[in-house]
Design a protein around this motif. Sequence first.
Motif, mmCIF file in Angstrom:
data_model
loop_
_atom_site.group_PDB
_atom_site.id
_atom_site.type_symbol
_atom_site.label_atom_id
_atom_site.label_comp_id
_atom_site.label_asym_id
_atom_site.label_seq_id
_atom_site.Cartn_x
_atom_site.Cartn_y
_atom_site.Cartn_z
ATOM 1 N N THR A 192 0.915 -1.048 -0.045
ATOM 2 C CA THR A 192 -0.036 0.106 0.161
ATOM 3 C C THR A 192 1.003 1.311 -0.076
ATOM 4 O O THR A 192 0.646 2.405 -0.502
ATOM 5 N N VAL A 193 1.817 1.399 0.722
ATOM 6 C CA VAL A 193 2.954 2.258 0.632
ATOM 7 C C VAL A 193 3.437 2.532 -0.617
ATOM 8 O O VAL A 193 3.522 3.576 -0.851
ATOM 9 N N LYS A 194 3.803 1.659 -1.330
ATOM 10 C CA LYS A 194 4.333 1.700 -2.629
ATOM 11 C C LYS A 194 3.661 2.262 -3.684
ATOM 12 O O LYS A 194 3.613 3.134 -4.615
ATOM 13 N N THR A 195 2.066 1.810 -3.384
ATOM 14 C CA THR A 195 0.908 2.502 -4.211
ATOM 15 C C THR A 195 0.919 3.985 -3.983
ATOM 16 O O THR A 195 0.912 4.547 -4.790
ATOM 17 N N HIS A 196 0.827 4.257 -2.862
ATOM 18 C CA HIS A 196 0.445 5.811 -2.463
ATOM 19 C C HIS A 196 1.947 6.381 -2.846
ATOM 20 O O HIS A 196 1.662 7.624 -3.487
ATOM 21 N N LEU A 197 3.080 6.048 -2.669
ATOM 22 C CA LEU A 197 4.413 6.792 -3.276
ATOM 23 C C LEU A 197 4.469 6.871 -4.613
ATOM 24 O O LEU A 197 4.793 7.873 -5.297
ATOM 25 N N ASN A 198 3.846 5.690 -5.438
ATOM 26 C CA ASN A 198 4.033 5.921 -6.796
ATOM 27 C C ASN A 198 2.934 7.113 -7.275
ATOM 28 O O ASN A 198 3.051 7.842 -8.038
ATOM 29 N N ARG A 199 1.737 7.055 -6.695
ATOM 30 C CA ARG A 199 0.966 8.245 -6.929
ATOM 31 C C ARG A 199 1.381 9.456 -6.389
ATOM 32 O O ARG A 199 1.109 10.613 -7.260
ATOM 33 N N VAL A 200 2.056 9.622 -5.312
ATOM 34 C CA VAL A 200 2.902 10.784 -5.043
ATOM 35 C C VAL A 200 3.904 11.355 -6.052
ATOM 36 O O VAL A 200 3.853 12.691 -6.477
ATOM 37 N N MET A 201 4.576 10.466 -6.672
ATOM 38 C CA MET A 201 5.347 10.868 -7.436
ATOM 39 C C MET A 201 5.003 11.329 -8.875
ATOM 40 O O MET A 201 5.562 12.264 -9.327
ATOM 41 N N VAL A 202 3.904 10.646 -9.059
ATOM 42 C CA VAL A 202 2.991 11.241 -10.299
ATOM 43 C C VAL A 202 2.427 12.435 -10.061
ATOM 44 O O VAL A 202 2.777 13.451 -10.984
ATOM 45 N N LYS A 203 1.941 12.758 -9.152
ATOM 46 C CA LYS A 203 1.520 14.039 -8.637
ATOM 47 C C LYS A 203 2.158 15.292 -8.647
ATOM 48 O O LYS A 203 2.069 16.241 -8.993
ATOM 49 N N LEU A 204 3.317 14.869 -8.104
ATOM 50 C CA LEU A 204 4.460 15.965 -7.716
ATOM 51 C C LEU A 204 5.504 16.104 -8.974
ATOM 52 O O LEU A 204 6.369 16.948 -9.028
ATOM 53 N N ASP A 205 5.108 15.217 -10.164
ATOM 54 C CA ASP A 205 6.203 15.213 -11.115
ATOM 55 C C ASP A 205 7.627 14.961 -10.712
ATOM 56 O O ASP A 205 8.478 15.522 -11.169
ATOM 57 N N ALA A 206 7.657 13.865 -9.973
ATOM 58 C CA ALA A 206 9.143 13.633 -9.069
ATOM 59 C C ALA A 206 9.434 12.162 -9.923
ATOM 60 O O ALA A 206 8.772 11.392 -9.847
ATOM 61 N N SER A 207 10.796 12.176 -10.205
ATOM 62 C CA SER A 207 11.142 10.829 -10.606
ATOM 63 C C SER A 207 11.775 9.916 -9.582
ATOM 64 O O SER A 207 12.144 8.733 -10.030
ATOM 65 N N SER A 208 11.855 10.457 -8.427
ATOM 66 C CA SER A 208 12.624 9.685 -7.483
ATOM 67 C C SER A 208 12.225 10.043 -6.198
ATOM 68 O O SER A 208 11.686 11.100 -5.924
ATOM 69 N N ARG A 209 12.476 9.270 -5.377
ATOM 70 C CA ARG A 209 12.361 9.711 -3.695
ATOM 71 C C ARG A 209 13.161 10.980 -3.528
ATOM 72 O O ARG A 209 12.456 11.901 -2.737
#
Length: 223
Positions: A192-209
């Motif tokens: 679930t954390v991975k799913t949330h993080l992937n969505r975060v990266m998409v919304k923030l237009d970030a390619s990495s942590r």
Amino acid sequence: MLHSDTTIRVLLVDDDPMVVSGLRSILGNAEDIEVVGTASSGDEALDQVALHFPDLVLMDIQMPGIGGIEATRRLVNSARPPQVVALTSFDTDDHLIQALDAGAAGYLLKDIAPVDLSEALRKVMAGDPFLSPQSLRRLITQSRDNDARRAQQDAAGLMSTLTAKEREVAVLVTRGLLNREVAESLFLSEATVKTHLNRVMVKLDASSRVGVAVIVERSQLAR
């Protein structure tokens, strides 16, 4: 002094006769600068410019009448505008911004060294805006502060697109927690954390942590 095409014709504007006398003396030592007139108020400055058509007006900011700022604005928008250099004893942000907004091509303090004054006028006439070193440093600092403020606002705007849970994940990632540690902290599964993080990266237009962390830090949310 004989006028030539290379001579800078200057009008001095200041309500303090001692200042005018000092400026006239300083500029009189420069072979390529000629003081063609003086004025003691903003209103008089307009009249003297119409009479002498100087190349440059050295303008005190605080004077009787319409004042140096308004006189500057009117001169630079006139049919035959001279270059205007603001001259002041008060090195404040308000005066600096007002003078530049009015169209001044330079901003000098009255304690400027004589040799620097002449050189500053030459630079302005050559098309190079000139600010006193103190004012320039402050303007650069202010510009950097404004850039940082805009970056913070942009990052905060991106963060506002996240759900509450996604923001929590983003903040914990910024603090250096691994997915497993984030999952334990939020009582979620690692998937679930991975799913949330992937969505975060998409919304923030970030390619990495790291990209996520940069935006979170800029937004100041983690603080």
